[in-house]
Design an enzyme around this catalytic site. Structure first.
Site, short mmCIF file in Angstrom:
data_model
loop_
_atom_site.label_atom_id
_atom_site.label_comp_id
_atom_site.label_asym_id
_atom_site.label_seq_id
_atom_site.Cartn_x
_atom_site.Cartn_y
_atom_site.Cartn_z
N ASN A 75 9.33 -12.37 -19.16
CA ASN A 75 9.22 -10.88 -19.52
C ASN A 75 10.62 -10.14 -19.30
O ASN A 75 10.83 -9.89 -18.30
CB ASN A 75 8.24 -10.36 -18.28
CG ASN A 75 7.81 -8.82 -18.62
OD1 ASN A 75 8.14 -8.37 -19.40
ND2 ASN A 75 7.14 -8.33 -17.40
N ARG B 76 5.94 -11.88 -22.70
CA ARG B 76 5.14 -10.78 -22.81
C ARG B 76 6.00 -9.92 -23.74
O ARG B 76 7.09 -9.67 -23.90
CB ARG B 76 5.30 -10.15 -21.43
CG ARG B 76 4.64 -8.76 -21.33
CD ARG B 76 4.59 -8.20 -20.02
NE ARG B 76 3.81 -7.02 -20.00
CZ ARG B 76 3.53 -6.23 -18.99
NH1 ARG B 76 4.20 -6.29 -17.71
NH2 ARG B 76 2.80 -5.12 -19.04
N HIS C 94 -1.14 -2.19 -21.16
CA HIS C 94 -1.55 -3.08 -20.14
C HIS C 94 -2.84 -3.96 -20.56
O HIS C 94 -3.85 -4.06 -20.01
CB HIS C 94 -2.16 -2.19 -19.03
CG HIS C 94 -1.23 -1.34 -18.45
ND1 HIS C 94 -1.39 0.05 -18.37
CD2 HIS C 94 0.13 -1.67 -18.02
CE1 HIS C 94 -0.34 0.47 -17.44
NE2 HIS C 94 0.53 -0.53 -17.44
N HIS D 81 -6.60 0.49 -14.48
CA HIS D 81 -5.09 -0.16 -14.00
C HIS D 81 -4.30 0.68 -13.44
O HIS D 81 -3.56 1.53 -14.28
CB HIS D 81 -4.61 -0.96 -15.20
CG HIS D 81 -3.10 -1.60 -14.98
ND1 HIS D 81 -3.12 -2.83 -14.84
CD2 HIS D 81 -2.06 -1.03 -14.75
CE1 HIS D 81 -1.87 -3.33 -14.52
NE2 HIS D 81 -0.92 -1.96 -14.59
N ASP E 98 6.38 7.19 -5.95
CA ASP E 98 5.44 6.11 -5.46
C ASP E 98 4.41 6.62 -4.65
O ASP E 98 4.69 7.61 -3.86
CB ASP E 98 6.57 5.45 -4.38
CG ASP E 98 6.13 4.32 -3.74
OD1 ASP E 98 6.67 3.21 -4.28
OD2 ASP E 98 4.95 4.10 -3.22
N ARG F 35 2.74 5.77 -2.31
CA ARG F 35 2.80 5.74 -0.95
C ARG F 35 3.55 6.70 -0.26
O ARG F 35 3.10 7.27 0.75
CB ARG F 35 3.33 4.28 -0.21
CG ARG F 35 2.66 3.05 -0.40
CD ARG F 35 3.30 1.86 -0.36
NE ARG F 35 4.14 1.64 -1.45
CZ ARG F 35 4.98 0.49 -1.90
NH1 ARG F 35 4.66 -0.51 -1.18
NH2 ARG F 35 5.49 0.64 -3.05
N GLU G 31 -1.53 -10.90 -14.75
CA GLU G 31 -1.21 -11.04 -16.24
C GLU G 31 -0.34 -12.22 -16.67
O GLU G 31 -0.47 -12.64 -17.56
CB GLU G 31 -0.26 -9.68 -16.51
CG GLU G 31 -0.76 -8.38 -16.54
CD GLU G 31 -0.16 -6.98 -16.54
OE1 GLU G 31 0.03 -6.89 -17.40
OE2 GLU G 31 0.53 -6.81 -15.38
P1 ADP Z 1 4.02 -1.42 -11.72
O1 ADP Z 1 3.47 -0.57 -13.01
O2 ADP Z 1 5.41 -1.19 -11.77
O3 ADP Z 1 3.51 -3.07 -11.99
P2 ADP Z 1 2.48 -1.60 -9.66
O4 ADP Z 1 1.28 -2.13 -10.17
O5 ADP Z 1 3.13 -2.56 -8.59
O6 ADP Z 1 3.47 -1.00 -10.33
O7 ADP Z 1 2.17 -0.47 -8.66
C1 ADP Z 1 3.07 0.33 -7.90
C2 ADP Z 1 2.21 1.49 -7.30
O8 ADP Z 1 1.34 1.02 -6.45
C3 ADP Z 1 3.34 2.46 -6.44
O9 ADP Z 1 2.91 3.77 -6.81
C4 ADP Z 1 3.04 1.96 -5.14
O10 ADP Z 1 3.10 3.43 -4.29
C5 ADP Z 1 1.44 1.81 -5.06
N1 ADP Z 1 1.29 1.10 -3.99
C6 ADP Z 1 1.63 -0.06 -3.41
N2 ADP Z 1 0.95 -0.20 -2.13
C7 ADP Z 1 0.26 0.68 -1.98
C8 ADP Z 1 -0.54 0.99 -0.88
N3 ADP Z 1 -0.76 0.33 0.18
N4 ADP Z 1 -1.21 2.32 -1.08
C9 ADP Z 1 -1.02 3.05 -2.28
N5 ADP Z 1 -0.46 2.64 -2.85
C10 ADP Z 1 0.29 1.52 -3.01
#
Ligand code: ADP
Length: 402
Positions: free
Chosen positions: A7, A90, A179, A207, A282, A284, A384
């Protein structure tokens, strides 16, 4: 057969080596800061970490270093590269040229090149990754797996924008969606997991990660999706605005003396959860701040939940009902609170969450709907990479792709 999955981004290259016998991950690696000061490769094999810190000028050098790491006598995964049967890449934008994964030929590369205007950041990097692998692994077949391919089954009424038709004809302006590999995997996996015939099931896939997209999958085929000609459209995302009246772009540009490119850059990189909360992209951080009373974090969160809810409602209407709702990716798999909030008051549609199952459903394949819910609500962790590996195996061994 051992398959390498690549990727390639503009300054990074992620890779995984998978032994298709048992689909076992043998190695995972990341090359960062390609062409920038501080270049570095990090690889993990059986929990053992290998790090190379050295200048890495371009993707060909990154691929050479990847091979050096994979074949490292102590911390590598294979004796030599002849063990690797094929490489799966990818690729972001396949435009209208590709409805499925393809063995890479000169024509396929030309088509990926022709789609650079539609994927200006990713397609050139994806091509660099392909050409670098061709250079350092001569004779090994390369396969392209497109983010857009799964959505090519959408009917014209779902993919056309209401601008004059000539822009579709001349410039290919339309919804493509992204996606696709994830939506394809989780919609299929959800049906297998629930024992349903996917050719007779209506699925809505959510997603939700840094980038988020929704899809309506009817009888195994995508009939609508939320991302558009670029990944900017749809629900509010980490740093992307999601859908809005395009006049906002003109209005801000005129009032702030910004160019269209500058405003769109702001819409891609400084908007969404980050732009609304002023805090973080983010989820979280947003959840934590919102729970502590931060009003704009709470607003950003509400906007995301509300946006997802509206897409679920509209896709159920588009398909004439829904049998399964799937949550996946970082937020979808981990965000029990989000799932509860999004699915609240959906009983009118026959969808009812079980609060306890929802909390227990994080990060694993699980049914989180109540036993008496007509619509099954599930968490399916996305994968993926395994789709890329399986498609690659099918193509190089002449098997049909599922
Ligand atoms: P990407 O699109 O970069 O592949 P991911 O699928 O890894 O992203 O998702 C990242 C998001 O998932 C971030 O906003 C992160 O805060 C959120 N995330 C990860 N763990 C948690 C959690 N325990 N609770 C809520 N959101 C979470």
């Amino acid at each position: 057969m051992k398959i390498l999955i690549v990727n390639a981004g503009s300054s990074s290259l992620k890779y995984q080596l998978v032994d298709m016998e048992g689909e076992k991950i043998m190695a995972k690696g990341l090359v960062e800061r390609i062409g920038i000061e501080g270049s570095k490769l990090t690889q993990k094999v059986n929990g053992e970490q290998l790090v190379f810190e050295q200048p890495i000028a371009n993707h060909t050098e990154a691929c050479s270093l990847m091979i050096k790491a994979l074949t490292d006598a102590e911390k590598g995964a294979v004796k030599d590269m002849s063990d690797i049967g094929a490489v799966g890449h990818r690729v972001l934008h396949g435009g209208e040229a590709f409805t499925a994964s393809m063995l890479i030929t000169e024509e396929v590369k030309d088509a990926i090149r022709a789609n650079i205007p539609l994927g200006p950041l990713h397609n050139p990097a994806n091509l660099m990754g392909i050409e670098a692998c061709e250079a350092v692994m001569p004779g090994v077949p390369n396969v392209a797996v497109f983010d857009t391919a799964f959505h090519q089954t959408m009917p014209a009424k779902a993919y056309m924008y209401g601008v004059p038709y000539e822009y579709y004809e001349r410039l290919h302006v339309r919804r493509y969606g992204f996606h696709g590999t994830s939506h394809r995997y989780v919609s299929k996996r959800a049906c297998e997991f629930l024992g349903l015939d996917r050719n007779n099931t209506k699925v809505i896939t959510c997603h939700l990660g840094n980038g988020s997209s929704m899809a309506a999958v009817k009888n195994g085929k995508c009939v609508d999706t939320s991302m558009g000609i670029t990944p900017l459209e749809g629900v509010v995302m980490g740093t992307r605005s999601g859908s809005m009246d395009p006049a906002v772009v003109q209005f801000i540009a005129n009032n702030e003396g910004m160019t269209v490119d500058e405003v769109l850059n702001m819409c891609n990189k400084k908007s969404g959860l980050l732009g609304i909360s002023g805090l973080s992209s983010d989820m979280r951080d947003i959840d934590k701040a919102a729970d502590e009373g931060h009003e704009r974090a709470a607003l950003a969160r509400d906007m995301l939940h509300y946006g997802i809810k509206k897409y679920i409602g509209s896709y159920a209407a588009a398909m004439g009902g829904v049998d399964v709702i799937v949550f996946t990716a970082g937020i979808g798999e981990n965000g029990a609170e989000l799932r509860e909030s999004v699915m609240k008051d959906f009983e009118f549609l026959g969808a009812k969450l079980d609060p306890q199952k929802n909390i227990e459903g994080n990060r694993k394949e699980s049914v989180i709907s109540a036993d008496d819910s007509k619509v099954k609500i599930v968490v399916i962790p996305t994968d993926e990479e395994i789709v890329i590996a399986r498609d690659t195996l099918c193509i190089v061994t002449g098997q049909p792709i599922e």
